[in-house]
Write a protein that holds these residues in place. Sequence first.
Motif, PDB file in Angstrom:
ATOM      1  N   SER A  11      15.051  22.880   4.891  1.00  0.00           N
ATOM      2  CA  SER A  11      14.602  21.683   4.189  1.00  0.00           C
ATOM      3  C   SER A  11      13.074  21.662   4.143  1.00  0.00           C
ATOM      4  N   ASN A  61      16.200  24.563   0.824  1.00  0.00           N
ATOM      5  CA  ASN A  61      17.653  24.445   1.005  1.00  0.00           C
ATOM      6  C   ASN A  61      18.427  25.506   0.224  1.00  0.00           C
ATOM      7  N   ASP A  62      17.823  26.697   0.105  1.00  0.00           N
ATOM      8  CA  ASP A  62      18.495  27.808  -0.561  1.00  0.00           C
ATOM      9  C   ASP A  62      19.413  28.529   0.422  1.00  0.00           C
TER      10      ASP A  62
END
Length: 215
Positions: A166, A185-186
């Motif tokens: 995040s 957030n990948d």
Amino acid sequence: METISPVYARFVLREILRQGLSAQQLLAGTSLSRRELETGGDIAVEDFLAILENGRKLSGNEQIGLVIGRHTHIIALGPVGAAAAIAPTVREGLQVMENYTRLHIGYMRVELSSSLQGLSVRFRFLNDTGATERFHTETAFMLIQDYVETLVGTRVENARYRMALSPPDYACEYAHWLHSPVSFNDKYNAAELPVECLDLPSPYYDAGMWHQATL
């Protein structure tokens, strides 16, 4: 035991000393003395993680990954970096990093994935780096950016940096140091590079030294 080059820990030590803080406190909970860090070889990953956490607490600076990244150039990778620096192209230099970075940083793997759009340079951690994962990733992003822009001779603003975390409170600072967008957030940590910068001939290419480096 997984190890890492002492270079990155030395950057943290230098920053701590510049702030008038204690080297002894920085090295608390590690097996290292200041002399061992400054003059010795590879250090245990556990010691490096402790140094990162101690450095963050002592300095009160949550941006320690960016602090390290500002000083990290391809030469920090030792023989791997020396080979990448004289590669014919960015693509071939990154392939060297993929093949041999494990000799420099035992707990992380560099994995390349090609597409028509470009090249994804993914960073996979083999050890649990806990809250320091962000610092490692920030430093890796800045090293890759510096490497690519040095070889192609211009800012690269159409890359993308993907972070599997995040956004931190200081996410706005990324724009000062990374010249392309960062997403959060990948599924993985990766630097995605545009195809047009990958195969330009490097002015630093040395055919004889490159041949020796890649034997």
